[in-house]
Structure formats: C-alpha cells, structure tokens
Design an enzyme around this catalytic site. Structure first.
Site, PDB file in Angstrom:
ATOM      1  N   SER A  50       0.874  -1.136   0.062  1.00 43.10           N
ATOM      2  CA  SER A  50      -0.049  -0.007  -0.231  1.00 43.10           C
ATOM      3  C   SER A  50       0.938   1.368  -0.063  1.00 43.10           C
ATOM      4  O   SER A  50       2.133   1.401   0.206  1.00 43.10           O
ATOM      5  CB  SER A  50      -1.002  -0.138   1.014  1.00 43.10           C
ATOM      6  OG  SER A  50      -0.043   0.245   2.304  1.00 43.10           O
ATOM      7  N   SER A 175      11.433  10.432   7.265  1.00 41.56           N
ATOM      8  CA  SER A 175      10.633  11.650   7.416  1.00 41.56           C
ATOM      9  C   SER A 175      11.077  12.752   7.859  1.00 41.56           C
ATOM     10  O   SER A 175      12.168  13.088   8.743  1.00 41.56           O
ATOM     11  CB  SER A 175       9.267  11.127   8.592  1.00 41.56           C
ATOM     12  OG  SER A 175       8.719  12.329   8.908  1.00 41.56           O
ATOM     13  N   TYR A 201       8.385   7.704  16.740  1.00 40.77           N
ATOM     14  CA  TYR A 201       8.442   7.652  15.253  1.00 40.77           C
ATOM     15  C   TYR A 201       9.558   8.427  14.787  1.00 40.77           C
ATOM     16  O   TYR A 201      10.722   8.301  13.939  1.00 40.77           O
ATOM     17  CB  TYR A 201       7.151   7.653  14.542  1.00 40.77           C
ATOM     18  CG  TYR A 201       7.347   7.484  12.966  1.00 40.77           C
ATOM     19  CD1 TYR A 201       7.218   6.355  12.600  1.00 40.77           C
ATOM     20  CD2 TYR A 201       7.374   8.854  12.291  1.00 40.77           C
ATOM     21  CE1 TYR A 201       6.993   6.074  11.020  1.00 40.77           C
ATOM     22  CE2 TYR A 201       7.142   8.450  10.935  1.00 40.77           C
ATOM     23  CZ  TYR A 201       7.314   7.281  10.174  1.00 40.77           C
ATOM     24  OH  TYR A 201       7.079   7.362   8.895  1.00 40.77           O
ATOM     25  N   THR A 234      -1.600   8.635   2.668  1.00 40.50           N
ATOM     26  CA  THR A 234      -1.454   6.979   2.726  1.00 40.50           C
ATOM     27  C   THR A 234      -2.187   6.571   3.871  1.00 40.50           C
ATOM     28  O   THR A 234      -2.701   7.176   4.623  1.00 40.50           O
ATOM     29  CB  THR A 234       0.033   6.587   2.841  1.00 40.50           C
ATOM     30  OG1 THR A 234       0.433   6.938   4.247  1.00 40.50           O
ATOM     31  CG2 THR A 234       0.942   7.373   1.734  1.00 40.50           C
TER      32      THR A 234
END
Length: 322
Positions: A50, A175, A201, A234
């Site tokens: 995905s 990121s 994260y 997403t």
C-alpha cells in the site's frame, strides 16, 4: 527549544511538504530522468502492499524491473501483487511475507533470498507508528523493532548480495519529523518518561538518517540515500495520525507524489552522480538539521548506535539460524 523545533518544522511543512510544495518543486524536474528501461534489474521493496511502497513498486514494474514485494499482511499483499501485474503487464513480481518487527524472521528471509535471487536496489519503505508502547514477542519496543532494528538487519544481511552488482543502491524512506529529534542512544526503546508515538517515530527516522550516513562511509560500492516523501495521503497516515489527517487531508500529496523521489533515487542515473549518504526531498539533497535546532550528535553517539544495533543483530542471527 523543543517547542521551537516543532513549530519551525510544522511551518516549514506547510510550505514544502504538502501537495502544493510538490507541484512547485516538480516544475524543475527533468522527465528524462525517469525514462529508463529496468529490464534485468532487481528491486526489493518493503511495505509494498500500500501507499508509497506500492506506488514505487508499480512504477518500477512499469519500467520492466523485477520487483520483490516484502509485506507483512499476506491477503493485502496478494491483492497488491495482482493489481501491479494487471496494470503493468509485468509478470516478474514476487511476494515475500515477512514481519519486519521480528528480527529472527528477517534473518531467515535474507539468508533464503541471498541463495535464490540477485538484488540491485533495496528500498526500505516499511514503517510503523504505534502510539502506545507495545512490545514484540522478543521484548522489543515495536516502533524501534520495525523502523530501526528491522531496517538495520535487512540491509546489513543483504549487503553481500548488493556488493556483487554494478550500480547497487539502498534507499530508506524517512520523514521530515526527524528534524525535531536529536539522536538519543540512551533510550533506544523509549522505556523512560511519557511515551509519545509520534516523537518515537521521529526518533526512529533520525536513526535511519544516521544509519544511511554510516553505511555510506563503510560501503563505497553501494549508493545509499535517505529521503522525506513529504506529507502524503497514505493508509498509514490515516490510521496512525487521524487528527493530522483530518486537519491536512485537502493538502496532502498523492501516493505517487510521495513516491516520486524514492523512484528517482532508485532508477535515475542522475541520483548516483550525487554523493552517497545524503538526505533528499523532491529530488534534491537537503540539510538533516534545522538552523538553531541543536539536533547534531557527536560522532561517538552515531558509532555507538551502530554498535548496539550490530549486537542486537548478531544475537537474533544466532538464534534464528542456529
């Protein structure tokens, strides 16, 4: 200072990381960079069922590459594989079911893969953002296990395979959130203080930048890069950051726009004219630290990260391979 870093990052993001930022940057792209025939080249893409991973896999397949999809969910992966084959007409699409939060499983996969396939390009795309502290069956904090240790083990296990090939590349999807984090080697599994999944994260993504820089120094025959895809619409963003998604959904990039620089780094001859180890956004190398943010680490901390990950890696290798 953390308030300053977060504010600067968000304001910067409103300008650059959204769909309009991509549209502005893409005016300077050279379409010829992507006009390549990938027949005979082999790509392994993690998290490929995905989002950015699937978009990258589809475009790689469209150009004739042999594509290995490494996914955790077998049902979703089968659907994605079928979609890619149907849309591209490329039959050389292979599926591997691996949980990247399970180090022993990664080692077993890598040893088998090395005996059966060649590999030109590894794309570390799979990511995890668990918002409550959760341990894997091995007692590892799940975000760290997937984003950092999983990326480290898969990459280092496959380096011997990559070393055999001309124009070998490793691209890791990080990121812009890492810009608010300084490498913290004292608490790699986020066991101290209040657990904030978003910041954990971001710390993992800072760790991925350090990994890329360290690998680039150690393995001169492979081109390493790490990149920020911008803020893309997403499934992972919708599920892990619902408040952010609701606030930004009309300004988010498409999956294909988020995947553009991943694909460019993986297939373009222009990408490898730039030094190995850089951090990219919209096909351009960009700084890994904000001005005045105090996020730089001493070299010994970066070396320590590699040592700790190698210790983890070897421990799980010995238990998985007997």
């Amino acid at each position: 200072m953390s308030w300053y870093r977060n504010t600067v990052w968000f304001v910067k993001g409103l300008r650059e990381y959204t769909r309009s930022g991509y549209e502005s940057a893409s005016k300077h792209f050279n379409p010829a960079d992507m006009e390549v025939n990938l027949t005979g080249r082999s790509f392994l893409i993690t998290g490929a069922n995905s989002g950015i991973g699937k978009a990258t896999a589809k475009e790689t397949a469209r150009r004739g590459g042999t594509v290995h999809l490494l996914c955790r969910n077998k049902e979703l992966a089968e659907v994605a594989k079928g979609e890619i084959v149907t849309e591209t007409g490329n039959q050389n699409i292979f599926l591997h079911i691996v949980d990247l939060s399970n180090p022993k499983e990664i080692w077993k996969f890598a040893e088998k893969f090395k005996n059966e396939h060649k590999l030109n390009v590894l794309i570390n795309n799979a990511g995890c953002m668990v918002n409550n502290r959760e341990l894997t069956e091995d007692g590892l904090e799940k975000n760290f296990a997937t984003n950092t240790l999983g990326t480290y083990i898969l990459t280092t296990a496959l380096l011997p395979l990559l070393e055999k090939e001309a124009d070998a590349r490793v691209i890791t999807v990080s990121s812009g959130g890492m810009l608010v984090q300084k490498l913290n080697i004292s608490d790699l599994q986020s066991g101290n203080g209040t657990f904030d999944g978003t910041m954990v994260y971001a710390q993992n993504k800072r760790q991925q930048v350090v990994l890329t820089e360290q690998w680039a120094k150690a393995h001169r025959n492979i081109h390493f890069s790490v990149m920020h895809p911008g803020w893309a619409d997403t499934p992972a963003v919708r599920s892990s950051m619902p408040d952010f998604y609701q606030k930004m959904k009309n300004n988010l990039r498409t999956e294909a726009q988020g995947a553009d620089t991943v694909l460019w780094l993986a297939v373009s001859s222009e990408a490898t004219k730039l030094p190995s180890g850089l951090f990219f956004q919209d096909r351009q190398p960009v700084p890994t630290h904000l001005p005045l943010a105090s996020t730089r680490s001493p070299p010994e901390d970066e070396e320590k990260l590699m040592e700790v990950l190698e210790e983890f890696s070897q421990k799980f290798k010995s238990t998985s391979l007997g």
